[in-house]
Design an enzyme around this catalytic site. Structure first.
Site: not given
Ligand code: BGC
Length: 832
Positions: A238
Site C-alpha cells: 500500500d
Molecule cells: C489506500 C489504497 C490506495 C493507495 C493509493 C492508500 O492510502 O489505502 O487503497 O490504493 O492509497 O492511492
C-alpha cells in the site's frame, strides 16, 4: 535494432509462452535493473527498463471507478457496499469491465481494486468501499470484479492484504487474530479470489498482523499467498506501507509504492551487496514484475487498446448496478412504489435530498462528470406528472462541506464554474505568478510538482473570482490547510491565521490540520468577489502532497419548515444519512448516530404526513431509532452517478428493488461483536474470533435491526421442492436444487441464499455460514429451478494443528432462505 535481432528476443514475441518471455527478459537484466523494477518511478507509475525499451506501466486507484491521476472525470459507479448489495456477480463483472475500459482510455494498465476486506465493525471509515461481513460473498464478488478488469487486459490489485478492518491507527495498528479466525474470516475471500481469478497484483496493507507489518510478513506474503495458494503475481505495498529494506524484500513484498523508492532502490541494492537479501529473492520479485508488465501487453507491439470513457454504455451499466443495489428495508401496507397517477404533490425533504451524495471519500473518490441529487432525480422523473416541493429540514454537516465549483466563477459574468488559480513557486505572493489557469476544483490535493516546486520549495496558491450564494442568510466559509491561509470575501478578511481553529476527526492523510471558519450574511442571486490564499509552510519541505479544503455551509432551513412542506403534499420522501464527510478513508465514525438532528426530522415529517418513505444515503450501517414506526424505507447507499435516478425510479415503480444487505445493521453499536475490542491502541484484539456479523447474532440468538442478506421486493416469491442427496462421500460435491416462484403481481429478482449448518460439530463453529446464492429474475407467475453446488470447502473449518481445512464426517443442514434470519427450506446431508 533490426527485425532480425528482435526476432531472437523471445520476450518481444507476443506469441511465445508468457513464462519463456519472462525468463528471457529476466536473463537480460542487470542486478540494478531488477532492483529498480521493485519500486515505482513516480506516485502511480512503475519502472520499465529503458535500455531495452520496456515501457513504464501506469496504475490508478479504484474501486468506485477510475480515480484519474490527472484529475479527469470518469464514470462514478456504485461504491463497494452497493455493488455487494446487488449480490450479482455477472453485473459486478460488467461494472469492472467498464472500469477496465475507462482505465485504458486514461492510459492505465492496473486499477488498485477491488477492496474485499471484511466489515468487522459498522463504523469503519472504509466500509463503503468494501463488500461484506461475509467472506463467501466478498470472495465471490471480488472474483467477478477481478475477472472483469482482467477481461479487458487491465490488472487488478486485490486489497488490502490482510486484516485491514479499521482506520483508527491504520498505519501501525497490529491485528491480534488467532490462526483459525485469520483463515476462515479474514483470508478466506483473498484465497478464493487469488485461486479463482489470479489478480495480477495483491496489495499488502498498512497494518501489522500479530505484530509484523503486512509488508514485512513472510508468513502472509510468501508462505500462504505465494506457496500455499500458488500466487504468481506481484505483491505491491500500500502507498507508504513499506517500513524496511531487507525484511520487506525477503518477506516477499515485490514492489514498493509510491515511487521513487524510499526503502528499496539503492538501499535494497546495498542490502544485496551486504548479503542481507539473497539475489534469488530479487530474481523472484523481478520475475513477478516482468510477468505483470508482459501481462499488460505494453510490449506486444500492437496498437494499445483505446478503451472507452464515460460512454452511454458505461452509464447504462452504472445505472443497472445502482438499481440492483437498492435495498428495500421496509414497506408496510405496500406504501411503495408511489403511484404517480395518485400523487400530485411530492415533498422531497431532508439534508441529503438536495445534496449530491454518491460516493465516499479518500483514494477511491472519482472525479465526477455528472452529479445530481435525489431531489433533482425525482423532479426529472415526475416532470409534467407531479409538483415536487422541497425543504432541507436542517443540516447534517458537522463542518462546512467542500465547496462545489458551480458556487463560483472566475469572472462576474458567471460564464463558467471554478476560480482563477495563480501559482507562485517562490514564497508568498510577490511578483508574477509562474502559472495561471481557471480550475473547477476549489481547494485541492496540492502536490509539489503541481506547484512547480522541487523538494526544497515552499510556494503559494491564490484562487480568485466570484462566489454566488444560492440562499439568503448566514454562510460559513472554512479553510483547512497546513500552511498560512486566508479567505477574503467582498473585500473583508473573514479567515486568516488569527481566526481560532479546530482540529477535527476528519484528518485525511494523517496530518493534524486546523480548520478555520469565517461567517458572513449574504444574499442569493448576486456575486461576491472572493480570494482564497494558501502559502505552503516550510515545515512541509520534502512532503509530496498536502490537502487544502475550502468549505461552504449554506443556510439549511429548519425541521418545522420541512414538516410543513411535507404536510401539504400527497406523499413525502425524507432523504437522510451520511454527511459529506462521514465516511472516508483515514478515519472511523465514532458511533452509528445520524449526524445532526435527522432523527427529530424523521419523526416530525412522519407526524406531519403518514405517507412518508425514508431514503437512507450512506455507505455503512447507521442507527435508526424510529425504524419501528416508519412505514417505508429504502437503503440507497452511495450509488454513484446513476444512483439518484435509480432511487427515483424505484420509489415511483419504474424499476424494482432487488438488493440485499451484505452486512448486518445492528440496533446499537454496542451490539456489534467486535465493539468491546474496538479500537484498541497499538494493538487491536480480534477477541470475537469467528463471530463476526451474522455469525455473532446467530450464536447470541439476538435479532439485529436488519439481518445479513435481508431486502424486500415489490412482489412475493415462494420457495419449494428442495432436493439434496441424503448422503455423499466426504469431499464429493453436493448439489442442491429448489424451485422459486414469483407469486406476486410484479416482476422481480429474488436472491436465494444457501447456508450450511453443521450438526453437533466436534469443534466450535458458527451456527451457519453462507456457502452459495443465486439471484433469479422472474416475471409474475413464473417459476424456475435453481441449482447450487457445494464443494468440500463449504463444509470445512480450518484446523491450525493439522494446518488444513477439514470437512468432518457427519450431518449438515442445508438451509435455503431469503436472509440469514429467514430460512424457507431445509434438508440434511451426511458426509461419510
Ligand atoms: C489506500 C489504497 C490506495 C493507495 C493509493 C492508500 O492510502 O489505502 O487503497 O490504493 O492509497 O492511492
Amino acid at each position: 535494432m533490426t527485425a532480425d535481432t528482435a526476432a531472437h528476443e523471445t520476450f518481444r514475441n507476443a506469441n511465445a509462452p508468457l513464462e519463456d518471455r519472462v525468463e528471457d527478459l529476466l536473463g537480460r537484466l542487470t542486478l540494478a535493473e531488477k532492483v529498480a523494477l521493485m519500486a515505482g518511478s513516480a506516485a502511480f507509475t512503475l519502472h520499465g527498463v529503458e535500455r531495452l525499451g520496456v515501457p513504464q506501466v501506469r496504475v490508478t486507484d479504484g474501486p468506485t471507478g477510475v480515480r484519474s491521476n490527472e484529475g479527469e472525470a470518469a464514470t462514478v459507479f456504485p461504491v463497494g457496499v452497493a455493488i455487494a448489495s446487488t449480490w450479482n456477480p455477472e453485473l459486478t463483472r460488467e461494472v469492472a469491465q467498464a472500469i477496465g475500459r475507462e482505465a485504458l482510455a486514461l492510459d492505465n494498465r492496473v486499477v488498485l481494486a477491488p477492496t474485499i476486506n471484511i466489515m468487522r465493525i459498522p463504523n469503519w471509515g472504509r466500509n463503503f468501499e468494501t463488500y461484506s461481513e461475509d467472506p463467501f460473498l466478498a470472495g465471490t464478488l471480488g472474483t467477478a470484479y477481478v475477472r472483469g478488469l482482467q477481461d479487458e487486459g487491465v490488472g487488478a490489485s486485490l486489497k488490502h492484504y490482510a486484516v485491514n478492518n479499521q482506520e483508527f491507527n491504520r498505519l501501525t495498528v497490529s491485528a491480534r487474530v488467532d490462526e483459525r479466525t485469520l483463515r476462515e474470516i479474514y483470508l478466506a475471500a483473498f484465497e478464493m479470489v487469488v485461486k479463482a481469478a489470479n489478480p495480477w497484483t495483491v496489495m499488502a496493507s498498512y497494518n501489522r498482523i500479530n505484530g509484523t507489518y503486512a509488508t514485512d510478513n513472510p508468513y502472509l506474503l510468501t508462505e500462504i499467498l505465494k506457496r500455499e495458494w500458488g500466487y504468481d503475481g506481484v505483491v505491491v505495498s500500500d502507498w507508504g506501507a513499506v517500513h524496511s529494506t531487507a525484511p520487506a524484500a525477503n518477506a516477499g513484498n515485490d514492489l514498493e509504492m509510491p515511487g521513487p523508492a524510499r526503502w528499496f532502490g539503492d538501499k535494497l541494492l546495498k542490502a544485496v551487496e551486504a548479503g542481507e537479501t539473497p539475489e534469488h529473492q530479487i530474481d523472484a520479485a523481478a520475475r513477478r514484475m516482468l510477468r505483470l508488465i508482459l501481462r499488460t501487453g505494453v510490449l506486444d507491439g500492437r496498437d494499445p487498446p483505446k478503451g472507452e470513457l464515460r460512454t452511454r454504455r458505461h452509464r447504462q451499466i452504472a445505472a443497472r448496478a445502482a438499481e440492483e443495489a437498492l435495498v428495500l428495508l421496509k414497506n408496510q401496507g405496500e406504501l411503495l412504489p408511489f403511484d404517480p397517477a395518485k400523487v400530485s404533490t411530492v415533498a422531497v425533504v431532508g439534508p441529503n435530498a438536495a445534496a449530491r451524495r454518491i460516493q465516499g471519500g479518500g483514494s477511491s473518490q472519482v472525479r465526477a462528470g455528472r452529479q445530481i441529487s435525489i431531489l433533482q432525480a425525482v423532479q426529472d422523473l415526475m416532470a409534467g406528472q407531479a409538483e415536487v416541493v422541497h425543504a432541507d429540514g436542517g443540516d447534517n454537516e458537522p463542518v462546512p462541506p467542500a465547496a462545489r465549483p458551480d458556487m463560483f466563477s472566475p469572472d462576474n459574468a458567471r460564464g463558467q464554474p471554478g476560480l482563477t488559480v495563480d501559482y507562485f513557486a517562490e514564497r508568498g505572493f510577490e511578483g508574477a505568478p509562474s502559472k495561471r489557469q481557471v480550475e473547477r476544483q476549489i481547494g485541492k490535493l496540492v502536490s509539489m510538482s503541481a506547484m512547480g516546486l522541487t523538494g526544497s520549495g515552499v510556494g503559494a496558491l491564490r484562487w480568485s473570482g466570484w462566489f454566488w450564494p444560492e440562499k439568503d442568510g448566514m454562510h460559513e466559509l472554512s479553510l483547512r490547510a497546513p500552511g498560512h491561509g486566508r479567505i477574503l470575501l467582498d473585500g473583508q478578511v473573514i479567515v486568516d491565521p488569527a481566526t481560532p481553529g479546530a482540529v477535527d476527526d476528519w484528518d485525511v492523510g494523517g496530518m493534524r490540520v486546523e480548520r478555520r471558519t469565517g461567517r458572513a450574511t449574504l444574499s442569493a442571486g448576486r456575486g461576491y468577489p472572493i480570494s482564497i490564499e494558501y502559502v505552503r509552510p516550510e515545515s512541509l519541505k520534502g512532503v509530496t502532497w498536502e490537502q487544502v479544503i475550502v468549505g461552504v455551509r449554506q443556510p439549511r432551513g429548519s425541521i418545522a419548515e420541512a414538516a410543513e412542506v411535507a404536510a401539504g403534499a400527497d406523499a413525502a420522501i425524507v432523504v437522510i444519512g451520511a454527511a459529506s464527510i462521514s465516511e472516508g478513508e483515514g478515519y472511523d465514525r465514532r458511533d452509528l448516530e445520524l449526524p445532526g438532528d435527522q432523527n427529530a426530522l424523521v419523526e416530525a415529517v412522519l407526524a406531519a404526513n403518514p405517507n412518508t418513505a425514508i431514503v437512507f444515503t450512506g455507505g455503512s450501517p447507521y442507527a435508526f431509532p424510529w425504524i419501528d414506526h416508519v412505514p417505508a424505507m429504502l437503503c440507497a447507499w452511495l450509488g454513484g452517478e446513476e444512483g439518484p435516478d435509480a432511487v427515483a425510479r424505484v420509489l415511483f415503480g419504474a424499476a424494482e428493488p432487488s438488493g440485499r444487505l451484505p452486512v448486518t445493521f445492528p440496533r446499537r453499536i454496542e451490539d456489534t461483536p467486535a465493539w468491546p475490542y474496538y479500537p484498541g491502541g497499538e494493538e487491536a484484539d480480534y477477541g470475537e474470533g469467528l463471530f463476526v456479523g451474522y455469525r455473532h447474532y446467530d450464536r447470541a440468538g439476538e435479532a439485529p435491526m436488519f439481518p445479513f442478506g435481508f431486502g424486500l421486493t415489490y412482489t412475493r416469491f415462494r420457495y419449494a421442492d428442495l432436493k439434496a442427496p441424503e448422503q455423499v462421500r466426504a469431499g464429493d460435491p453436493v448439489t442442491v436444487t429448489f424451485t422459486l416462484k414469483n407469486e406476486g403481481q410484479r416482476p422481480g429478482k429474488e436472491t436465494a441464499q444457501l447456508y450450511v449448518r453443521p450438526r453437533g460439530p466436534a469443534v466450535e463453529r458458527p451456527v451457519k455460514e453462507l456457502k452459495g446464492f443465486a439471484k433469479v429474475a422472474l416475471a409474475p407467475g413464473e417459476s424456475r429451478t435453481v441449482s447450487l453446488t457445494l464443494d468440500a470447502r463449504a463444509f470445512s473449518y480450518y484446523d491450525p494443528a493439522r494446518k488444513a481445512w477439514i470437512a468432518d464426517k457427519g450431518a449438515y443442514d442445508l438451509l435455503v432462505g431469503c436472509s440469514a434470519a429467514d430460512i424457507e427450506l431445509q434438508a440434511t446431508v451426511r458426509l461419510e
